[in-house]
Design a protein around this motif. Structure first.
Motif, mmCIF file in Angstrom:
data_model
loop_
_atom_site.group_PDB
_atom_site.id
_atom_site.type_symbol
_atom_site.label_atom_id
_atom_site.label_comp_id
_atom_site.label_asym_id
_atom_site.label_seq_id
_atom_site.Cartn_x
_atom_site.Cartn_y
_atom_site.Cartn_z
ATOM 1 N N ARG A 1 36.177 -17.836 45.227
ATOM 2 C CA ARG A 1 36.114 -19.254 45.592
ATOM 3 C C ARG A 1 36.410 -20.138 44.395
ATOM 4 N N GLU A 2 35.962 -19.718 43.210
ATOM 5 C CA GLU A 2 36.232 -20.492 42.009
ATOM 6 C C GLU A 2 37.711 -20.491 41.656
ATOM 7 N N VAL B 1 32.208 -15.059 44.776
ATOM 8 C CA VAL B 1 31.980 -16.302 44.035
ATOM 9 C C VAL B 1 33.177 -16.593 43.132
ATOM 10 N N PRO C 1 30.238 -16.473 37.297
ATOM 11 C CA PRO C 1 29.189 -17.055 38.140
ATOM 12 C C PRO C 1 27.952 -17.487 37.355
#
Length: 580
Positions: free
Chosen positions: A238-239, A235, A268
């Motif tokens: 991807r950020e 996560v 996240p």
């Protein structure tokens, strides 16, 4: 007049630009310099087994469970012997991926204009070697793009500069191309013989991608406040990828505005994004060090081209990084040179390529033949009266046939020629040099070797009878058939070349053509002369070996008749020899 489509395309490492110009191919079609149809896409390809490739903004993955493959970063891999490996395990040459991107852009621009392109100019990086350009050109041929012309990016940018700032005289221009993959500095000659000078220099440490990383680190340091995060969390990963894109957009926005805001969500569990404010001064402090190092690259490129900085007329900024205000400020203050840039430097090369495409259409139009249009107000030229055709051509008499030699005669001639050549090469030809015996001349050298009597085959030209003054034939008797008196003195030969062939009859019979040997004559008493110093006789040449016995060709020559000459032509003056 029919309007035709001219395309200029530049496939970059991060973004690709295509510019279209529609015109009749005249020199006034300079619309791409400040207008025209422009298409900008990220340099991303989507490859699908059951669908045609998609490029740019259309290259999004259609679903989580689809077989789509997204490929990027292929421009910098052109020329690499190792193919690119995609997620599905397939390999693709980078040059073929660039050709696929060009095909997608050409199809998009042709569909938008409603017609196919008549001329297409594609740019390639200036730092590519000739081998890399040849690899890309072969890939275009495999993709069916044989009508696409490849030009270096600086040359296309120079075409834009001449279109917007007027014709440039003889001089030099430095092109500062700051893109996502690196910085390339090229020096070009302007004027009628424009072209690259020296070798372009490239640095990957000074690149737009590196500036994006510096900006993202600065934003993360302000957002986290010293707290760490797990970069291996999917996560978070991807950020971070999304944050890098937002930082790049912020960097480009600060080229126009003085401040911007970047949204950050590093954890996240965060419910909302953090808004990090970024001003231009902060960004310039991050980029000042690399940009100061770029001035050294300009200085080295100018020196490699054999010039000094004072020989450069101006510096042209291209690429997405050319829009950063600090770049023009540092170059101008360091070298004191005028700096020129387009409103959007990332489109400079593509717009220049579109101008080159219109130039190509104008050149094709000038070479095309002008059609002749009939005017109704002009009377047609009356036709000339046709002459009646001849019924038949007059028959010319056939020329008389020449009587050729028979096969036996030709064989005799060839045999006689071979015989004469063989005699000359074996040294059995005695050539006279006009040496006369007399009281004032050295005595002739006598050959003491026992050889057969020579057969005379050539009479001296110019021998005259002392009584009648007529020419004497070698076979004729000048005494009217009577024997010459014993003490008669013969007239010396006036011909300096006398040829005698030592060819005794093979059968031992006397040769009827040979003259009778003269009878021995008493040595006449010379007139009393004053005593003179004895003269040393010339050295005698070494005796040559006796020639091999050759077949008698008398019967064959008699059959041929006059076809075989009885006198061998000998030049009147012989250079070299032994004792001559």
């Amino acid at each position: 007049m029919t309007e035709r489509l001219a395309l200029g395309i530049n496939v970059g490492a991060s973004n690709s630009v295509a510019v279209a110009a529609v015109g009749d191919g005249s020199d006034s079609d300079n619309g791409p310099a400040d207008g025209g149809s422009v298409s900008i896409h990220p340099s991303v390809l989507r490859l699908t087994p059951d669908a045609p490739p998609a490029f740019g903004t259309r290259a999004r993955v259609r679903g989580r469970h689809s077989n789509d493959v997204v490929v990027e970063g292929f421009l910098n891999r052109v020329g690499d012997p190792v193919d690119m490996l995609t997620e599905d395990g397939a390999t693709h040459p980078a040059a073929d991926l660039v050709a696929t991107a060009l095909t997608c852009l050409i199809d998009e621009m042709s569909t938008r204009a409603g017609q196919s392109a008549s001329a297409t100019i594609a740019c390639h990086p200036a730092w590519w070697s000739k081998h890399t350009v040849d690899i890309q050109r072969d890939a275009l041929g495999r993709a069916g793009l044989t009508d696409v012309t490849l030009v270096p990016e600086p040359l296309a940018a120079l075409r834009w500069l001449t279109a917007t700032h007027g014709p440039l005289g003889d001089g030099a221009v430095a092109v500062y191309d700051l893109g996502a993959g690196g910085l390339t500095v090229s020096v070009l000659r302007t004027g009628e013989q424009s072209g690259l000078l020296g070798t372009p220099l490239r640095s990957t440490d000074i690149a737009g991608a590196e500036f994006d990383l510096l900006t993202m680190r600065h934003v993360l340091a302000n957002a986290l406040g010293g707290n760490d995060f797990d970069p291996f969390d999917p996560v978070v990963e991807r950020e971070l990828a999304a944050l890098r894109i937002r930082c790049r957009n912020a960097k480009e926005e600060l080229s126009i505005n003085t401040a911007t805001v970047v949204a950050v969500r590093p954890r996240p569990g965060d419910q909302r994004d953090q808004q990090i404010r970024l001003v231009r001064d902060e960004l310039e402090e991050l980029l000042r060090g690399p940009l100061l190092a770029s001035t050294d690259l300009i200085r080295d490129a100018v020196h490699r081209a054999g010039l000094e900085v004072g020989d450069i007329g101006r510096v042209l900024l291209t690429g997405g990084g050319g829009a950063i205000p600090l770049v023009a400020e540092l170059i101008s203050s360091e070298f004191g040179l005028p700096v020129v840039a387009a409103p959007d430097p990332a489109q400079t090369s593509a717009r220049g390529a579109a101008l080159l495409a219109t130039d190509l259409l104008a050149e094709i139009r000038s070479l095309a033949p002008t059609p002749i249009v009939a005017r109704p107000d002009i009377e047609p030229t009356p036709k000339t009266k046709e002459l009646p055709a001849l019924s038949s051509a007059p028959t010319l008499p056939e020329p008389p046939k020449r009587s050729g030699l028979t096969g036996k005669q030709r064989a005799a001639i060839i045999a006689g020629t071979i015989f004469a050549i063989g005699v000359l090469t074996t040294g059995t030809v005695a050539i006279g040099t006009g040496i006369q015996s007399g009281p004032n001349h050295a005595p002739a050298v006598q050959d003491t070797t026992t050889t057969p009597a020579p057969v005379q085959v050539a009479a001296p030209s110019g021998a005259l009878d002392p009584t009648t003054g007529r020419a004497v034939s070698p076979a004729a008797d000048t005494t009217g058939g009577k024997a010459k008196p014993t003490g008669a003195q013969q007239t010396p030969s006036s011909d300096p070349a006398i040829v005698a062939v030592n060819n005794p009859p093979a059968t031992g019979q006397p040769d009827p053509a040979a003259p009778a040997a003269p009878a021995p004559q008493p040595n006449p008493q010379p007139n009393p002369q004053p005593p003179t110093a004895p003269q040393q006789p010339p050295p005698q040449p070494p005796a040559l070996p006796s020639p091999p016995t050759l077949p008698n060709l008398g019967d064959t020559v008699d059959k041929v008749g006059s076809a075989v000459p009885t006198a061998l032509p000998v030049p009147p003056v012989i250079q070299g020899g032994h004792g001559g």
